[in-house]
Design a protein around this motif. Sequence first.
Motif, PDB file in Angstrom:
ATOM      1  N   TYR A 308      57.097 -41.648 -63.294  1.00 22.12           N
ATOM      2  CA  TYR A 308      56.285 -42.677 -63.955  1.00 22.12           C
ATOM      3  C   TYR A 308      55.213 -43.204 -62.997  1.00 22.12           C
ATOM      4  CZ  TYR A 308      55.200 -47.087 -66.354  1.00 22.12           C
ATOM      5  OH  TYR A 308      54.549 -48.133 -66.973  1.00 22.12           O
ATOM      6  N   ASP A 309      55.637 -43.562 -61.777  1.00 19.57           N
ATOM      7  CA  ASP A 309      54.690 -44.109 -60.796  1.00 19.57           C
ATOM      8  C   ASP A 309      53.594 -43.098 -60.445  1.00 19.57           C
ATOM      9  OD1 ASP A 309      55.882 -46.550 -60.664  1.00 19.57           O
ATOM     10  OD2 ASP A 309      56.761 -46.291 -58.668  1.00 19.57           O
ATOM     11  N   THR A 310      53.971 -41.834 -60.309  1.00 22.22           N
ATOM     12  CA  THR A 310      53.002 -40.798 -59.938  1.00 22.22           C
ATOM     13  C   THR A 310      51.947 -40.625 -61.018  1.00 22.22           C
ATOM     14  OG1 THR A 310      54.690 -39.654 -58.658  1.00 22.22           O
ATOM     15  CG2 THR A 310      52.740 -38.384 -59.241  1.00 22.22           C
ATOM     16  N   ARG A 312      51.070 -42.837 -63.338  1.00 24.09           N
ATOM     17  CA  ARG A 312      50.225 -44.036 -63.420  1.00 24.09           C
ATOM     18  C   ARG A 312      49.251 -44.097 -62.235  1.00 24.09           C
ATOM     19  NH1 ARG A 312      51.103 -47.691 -67.794  1.00 24.09           N
ATOM     20  NH2 ARG A 312      49.169 -48.468 -66.930  1.00 24.09           N
ATOM     21  N   LEU A 313      49.727 -43.684 -61.062  1.00 28.40           N
ATOM     22  CA  LEU A 313      48.867 -43.659 -59.879  1.00 28.40           C
ATOM     23  C   LEU A 313      47.704 -42.693 -60.068  1.00 28.40           C
ATOM     24  CD1 LEU A 313      48.640 -44.593 -56.860  1.00 28.40           C
ATOM     25  CD2 LEU A 313      49.998 -42.611 -56.263  1.00 28.40           C
ATOM     26  N   GLY A 341      53.567 -50.118 -58.237  1.00 31.26           N
ATOM     27  CA  GLY A 341      54.445 -49.195 -58.937  1.00 31.26           C
ATOM     28  C   GLY A 341      55.800 -49.828 -59.164  1.00 31.26           C
ATOM     29  N   SER A 343      58.464 -48.482 -58.058  1.00 29.89           N
ATOM     30  CA  SER A 343      59.165 -48.265 -56.783  1.00 29.89           C
ATOM     31  C   SER A 343      58.551 -49.056 -55.636  1.00 29.89           C
ATOM     32  CB  SER A 343      59.159 -46.772 -56.443  1.00 29.89           C
ATOM     33  OG  SER A 343      57.835 -46.278 -56.352  1.00 29.89           O
ATOM     34  N   LYS A 356      55.210 -47.113 -48.441  1.00 32.48           N
ATOM     35  CA  LYS A 356      55.994 -47.965 -49.335  1.00 32.48           C
ATOM     36  C   LYS A 356      57.385 -48.185 -48.771  1.00 32.48           C
ATOM     37  CE  LYS A 356      57.034 -45.740 -53.192  1.00 32.48           C
ATOM     38  NZ  LYS A 356      56.908 -44.803 -54.334  1.00 32.48           N
TER      39      LYS A 356
END
Length: 376
Positions: A308-310, A312-313, A341, A343, A356
């Motif tokens: 998900y984070d990847t 959106r990034l 994110g 994470s 991070k």
Amino acid sequence: MLKKILTFSFLVLTSLSVLSCKKNENVLLIGEYGSLTGGTATFGQSVHKGVKMATEEVNQQGGLLGKQIQVITEDDQSKPEEAKNAILKLIKQNQVKAIIGEVASSRSLAAAPEAQKAKIPMISPASTNPKVTEVGDYIFRACFVDTFQGEAMAKFVFEKLGLKKVSILKDIKNDYSVGLADFFEKTFKQSGGEIVEIQSYSEGDIDFRAQLTSIKSKNPEGLYVPGYYTEVGLIARQAKELGLNIPMMGGDGWDSAKTLEIGGSAVNGAYFSNHYAVDDPSPVVQQFIQKFKKQFHEVPDAMAVLGYDTARLLYDAIQRAGSEDAGKIKEALASTQNFSGISGQIKMDEKRNAQKRLVILKIEDGKIKFADAVNP
């Protein structure tokens, strides 16, 4: 048989999607490759769910650059050679604008040179080996690197758990496992600890008794196993059978429900480093978990969060680039600062690695619980 049917259906849908895309200029094509089947299938399946969720959200909000995003996904069957074939298909046949993948460092290393050669941005959700982004300036990652992960776990074991003599059991053919073992060993020794035995295995092995018997003879206080969940559960069970009753520790390759399923009570008391904790009280994390559960009827693991984070990034970078041009997307990704994110906050460093925080989790009574957090 069910797997064959699902795989066939997946291929048919993918082919239909490609044909549809070629006729639709209002679609922005993004590639994804991962282990939807094979030895580490939960990695690819979880990432895919996260990417799907992120993509649907952005499309519901109007899409990107006036277009709807369409993700074309290729299954590499958990094999490096298939990862290379998958990314070549995405680049040459599907002509995607950017690519998400892979989880396993070995498979990212097999595919990344093709993305670099074609100058198509590729961002890995979870390949932590430092060599992955060293392939070139079009290769990124949305996770921390093993240098940080190995150091953090070594300090936690030495300082927080108070263990001074540790053994290592690593997957000798896996870049992730070998690299993580090296970084752990270096930091543990520098802290004043002793590595009393190092043994190895290969992915797919099912009997580890010879290595564990040798390890037991050196009387270690703990066992570091920087491998994948497919072998970790078996190693834990066989260690207990041999009377090796010491804490086991590992990395983010443990993150799968299969670790608990295969390891059972043998993995109780074990620790591993990871990208997020399910019991993190942050409203952002808890809201994501609830939304994921509503859509997929399961609690997301770290790979789902990273998928998900990847996505959106990447979509944030494309929006900031204001263009589908690969060079401009690459520059936008490289300039990412303070991306929020699930994470954690992500800042891209000069080597295209996400900076991070890391969390350390403990398996207790069959549940995975937050134990500690380390900031870069």
